[in-house]
Motif scaffolding. Structure first.
Motif, short mmCIF file in Angstrom:
data_model
loop_
_atom_site.label_atom_id
_atom_site.label_comp_id
_atom_site.label_asym_id
_atom_site.label_seq_id
_atom_site.Cartn_x
_atom_site.Cartn_y
_atom_site.Cartn_z
N SER A 1 23.39 -120.42 77.42
CA SER A 1 22.77 -119.17 77.36
C SER A 1 22.14 -118.56 75.99
O SER A 1 21.34 -117.67 75.95
CB SER A 1 24.21 -118.21 77.87
OG SER A 1 24.46 -118.35 79.12
N ILE B 1 17.81 -117.52 73.90
CA ILE B 1 17.62 -116.56 72.77
C ILE B 1 17.16 -117.04 71.42
O ILE B 1 16.38 -116.61 70.76
CB ILE B 1 18.96 -115.66 72.63
CG1 ILE B 1 19.25 -114.92 74.13
CG2 ILE B 1 18.83 -114.63 71.52
CD1 ILE B 1 20.52 -114.19 73.84
N ALA C 1 12.34 -110.49 73.83
CA ALA C 1 13.92 -110.17 74.09
C ALA C 1 14.29 -110.17 75.63
O ALA C 1 15.29 -110.86 75.92
CB ALA C 1 14.38 -108.74 73.44
N CYS C 2 13.45 -109.79 76.29
CA CYS C 2 13.56 -109.81 77.70
C CYS C 2 13.57 -111.15 78.23
O CYS C 2 14.38 -111.57 79.23
CB CYS C 2 12.59 -108.93 78.60
SG CYS C 2 12.59 -107.11 78.31
N GLY D 1 14.34 -114.06 76.76
CA GLY D 1 15.45 -114.67 76.08
C GLY D 1 16.62 -114.13 76.99
O GLY D 1 17.54 -115.18 77.39
N VAL D 2 16.90 -112.95 76.88
CA VAL D 2 18.41 -112.45 77.62
C VAL D 2 18.11 -112.87 78.94
O VAL D 2 19.29 -113.02 79.57
CB VAL D 2 18.33 -110.81 77.43
CG1 VAL D 2 19.17 -110.12 78.06
CG2 VAL D 2 18.56 -110.72 75.71
N GLY E 1 19.01 -116.14 79.50
CA GLY E 1 20.42 -116.59 79.21
C GLY E 1 21.06 -116.20 80.19
O GLY E 1 22.44 -116.92 80.29
N VAL E 2 21.11 -115.15 80.73
CA VAL E 2 22.07 -114.69 81.60
C VAL E 2 22.12 -115.29 82.89
O VAL E 2 23.12 -115.71 83.52
CB VAL E 2 21.70 -112.91 82.09
CG1 VAL E 2 22.40 -112.55 83.28
CG2 VAL E 2 21.95 -112.20 80.95
N TRP F 1 23.68 -118.85 82.39
CA TRP F 1 25.40 -118.78 82.27
C TRP F 1 26.03 -119.29 83.70
O TRP F 1 26.91 -119.95 83.75
CB TRP F 1 25.97 -117.33 82.07
CG TRP F 1 27.13 -117.29 81.94
CD1 TRP F 1 28.18 -117.12 83.14
CD2 TRP F 1 28.01 -117.32 80.78
NE1 TRP F 1 29.60 -117.07 82.56
CE2 TRP F 1 29.47 -117.19 80.90
CE3 TRP F 1 27.86 -117.23 79.38
CZ2 TRP F 1 30.30 -116.92 80.12
CZ3 TRP F 1 28.80 -117.13 78.36
CH2 TRP F 1 30.21 -117.10 78.82
#
Length: 608
Positions: A74, A78, A276-277, A279-280, A283-284, A287
């Protein structure tokens, strides 16, 4: 029988032959060299991916995200977008363009010439995107690296621009071929998606390039198919309606993917927010579902062999589609063909499972639907049905799937185009509507360079000359007189040599045998005759470039500049609108040994 001179085997002779539309042997030589260069580059790129994976991926597998702890997989996206943001986006906007869209743009508007900075960026951006856990394929970097390297060879050798177009196609096909071990699909992709035309002169060099690249890749990685699947068949023809339904669903998903990728609202956000959007969000999802990360060929293989749970297939169909489209919309230069294959395979597998629930006695194995979905998604997103079918055949080595494959690909392409209004991912990424490469006139004119039709019979002269000098100008029977001006800001003019000859004849008759005064001179701007205002154009330029330049009504013709040092350039010929029109409308090889260089003085008098 054609005769060859020693000059034909020099580099200058090679350039001269490439300027013509029938330079097939010369283009085939370029295709062979392009395939070797691109094949070596693709092997190097894949080795870079494998070398980077050794540091933290399980067993050094670039696709082994499932074996990483959840927090690490995750965190990787990022880190990846942070690296891209810090290193890539500090550069100029033009240096951030990469991938297949960049190749089509350079071919459309820059005569197939590529900036070195973009090519160097593509190496590390491709590695960071894939190993950083973003939903990215390796075919985008492969095509860019191959096309730019091949074009760079032509630029280094100062080849005419019409041959650069073919070199770009050769590099594209070779990149696909070496990356996927699909030589036929590489050829079709290059012609259908990048060149957007099918011509014999382009096909044969591209085939050679794709073949050589595949051979080089097979020397390193072997000749095994990309995916090993069990022997499956469609079975009952009752499956065909369900195949059509699958095509409709995949076509709608392809349209959704393209529309999200081209979302103008997100593209207007600040760069840091977009990254940022991406990468996040990646990553979410990673998971719980690491299968959405990377290229995803391991997931495709598992879907073809019915080894994925339904929740994973749903994640690949929905989450990977949204994540990949979000990544593209966020401005991250990734390859999208690999992810579309994964999305299509997951969608097809789900369709096969649902069909098995509804018609357990008649439904085919979900693996065959996964194959069909894979081809349908690729064809619908790219609007390249033939390339998708060839990829399906070469990736799976399953020829009996071609019949339902043709049906599902056509349905998906029509659905995406007609119901969602998408004309293809890479066309929409360059320009909506009719693409410049799809215009028949510009296609025909871009296959030939100006030396093939320019008028070489000319002499350069100053504006004012003596009578003796004027007669010497006509001794070689030139067609044009190029009048050079005293001031560089003034345009160069062209005058028909016949106009000067007519004026001298009338002047001699007026003198009635008397000698002209010693101080009398001939002003070439004052004698009767049509003078054309000229602008320069390079010897490497294509007829399409000349045609566009002549759209300026103030210009009557172009003079072709030869030489690479500004103070040592020379004029090699002149090209008019009439010469371009004669090439395009009619060329009879029986009227002249070399129709491209024949001179028609009468035609040169046509309005320009």
């Amino acid at each position: 029988m054609a005769r060859f001179s020693r000059s034909d085997f020099t580099l200058e002779g090679f350039r001269r032959q490439l300027a013509h539309v029938d330079a097939l042997p010369q283009l085939c030589v370029l295709g062979l060299v392009s395939g070797i260069i691109t094949g070596a580059a693709m092997v190097a790129f894949r080795l870079l991916l494998e070398a980077g994976a050794v540091f933290y991926m399980p067993d050094g597998n670039p696709e082994g995200f499932e074996g990483l702890p959840p927090w690490l997989r995750s965190l990787l996206p990022i880190i990846a977008v942070s690296v891209l943001g810090l290193l890539l986006y500090r550069q100029k906007a033009t240096a951030q363009k990469m991938g297949v869209g960049h190749v089509i743009e350079r071919l459309s508007y820059h005569q197939g010439r590529f900036p070195m900075r973009n090519w160097l960026n593509q190496w590390w951006v491709g590695v960071v995107s894939v190993l950083g856990g973003l939903s990215a394929g390796r075919e985008g970097p492969a095509i860019h690296l191959g096309a730019a390297a091949s074009s760079g060879l032509g630029v280094k050798l100062r080849l005419p621009n019409n041959s650069l177009r073919v070199l770009v196609a050769c590099g594209t096909a070779a990149g696909i071929s070496a990356s996927f071990n699909t030589p036929v699909a590489g050829v079709i992709f290059a012609m259908e998606v990048v060149m957007m035309e099918y011509t014999l002169m382009s096909f044969m060099p591209v085939i050679l390039a794709s073949t050589m690249a595949a051979l080089i890749a097979q020397m390193v990685y072997g000749n095994e198919p990309a995916f090993r699947i069990p022997e499956v068949v469609l079975g009952s023809l009752m499956n065909l309606p369900w195949v059509i339904v699958l095509g409709l669903v995949v076509g709608l998903l392809a349209g959704l993917f393209i529309h999200i990728s081209r979302n103008k609202r997100m593209q207007a956000w600040p760069l840091w927010l977009r990254l940022a959007c991406v990468g996040v969000a990646t990553g979410v999802v990673a998971w719980w579902f690491p299968q959405v990360q990377g290229i995803g060929y391991d997931s495709v293989a598992a879907a073809l062999n019915n080894q994925l749970d339904i929740n994973v297939l749903l994640a690949l169909m929905i989450a990977k589609l949204l994540i990949t489209a979000l990544t593209v919309s966020g401005g991250v230069p990734i390859g999208i063909i690999g992810p579309t294959l994964v999305i299509g395979a997951a969608t097809g597998a789900l369709g096969g499972i649902l069909g098995g629930w509804l018609w357990p006695d008649k439904a085919s194995d979900p693996g065959i639907y996964a194959m069909l979905g894979m081809a349908a998604m690729m064809g619908a997103v790219l609007q390249a049905p033939l390339a998708a079918l060839m990829a399906l055949l070469e990736l799976t080595h399953t020829p009996h799937v071609m019949l339902p494959g043709m049906l599902v690909v056509v349905v998906a392409c029509l659905t995406s185009r007609q119901l969602t209004g998408c004309e293809g991912f890479f066309i929409s990424s360059v320009r909506y509507g009719l693409h410049p490469l799809q215009q028949p006139l510009m296609q025909a004119l871009s296959r030939v360079s100006v030396p093939a039709v320019m008028e070489r019979s000319l002499v350069r002269t100053e504006r004012k000359v003596t009578f003796e000098q004027a007669r010497k100008l006509l001794e070689t029977n030139p067609v044009w007189l190029i009048i050079e001006r005293s001031n560089e800001e003034k345009s160069v003019l062209a005058l028909k040599a016949s106009a000067l000859a007519r004026w001298l004849l009338e002047h001699d008759e007026a003198l009635d045998g008397d000698a002209p005064p010693d101080n009398e001179s001939v002003d070439l701007l004052e004698i009767p005759g049509q003078r054309l205002e000229l602008a320069p154009i390079g010897l490497q330029a294509t007829l399409s470039e000349a045609f566009i330049k002549l759209q300026d009504d103030a210009l009557g013709a172009l003079y072709v500049v030869h030489g690479y040092r500004p103070k040592r350039q020379r004029i090699s010929g002149i090209i008019t609108r009439g010469a371009i029109e004669r090439y395009y409308y009619y060329s009879d090889p029986n009227t002249d040994a070399d129709p491209n260089t024949r001179t028609d003085p009468k035609a040169n008098d046509s309005p320009v």
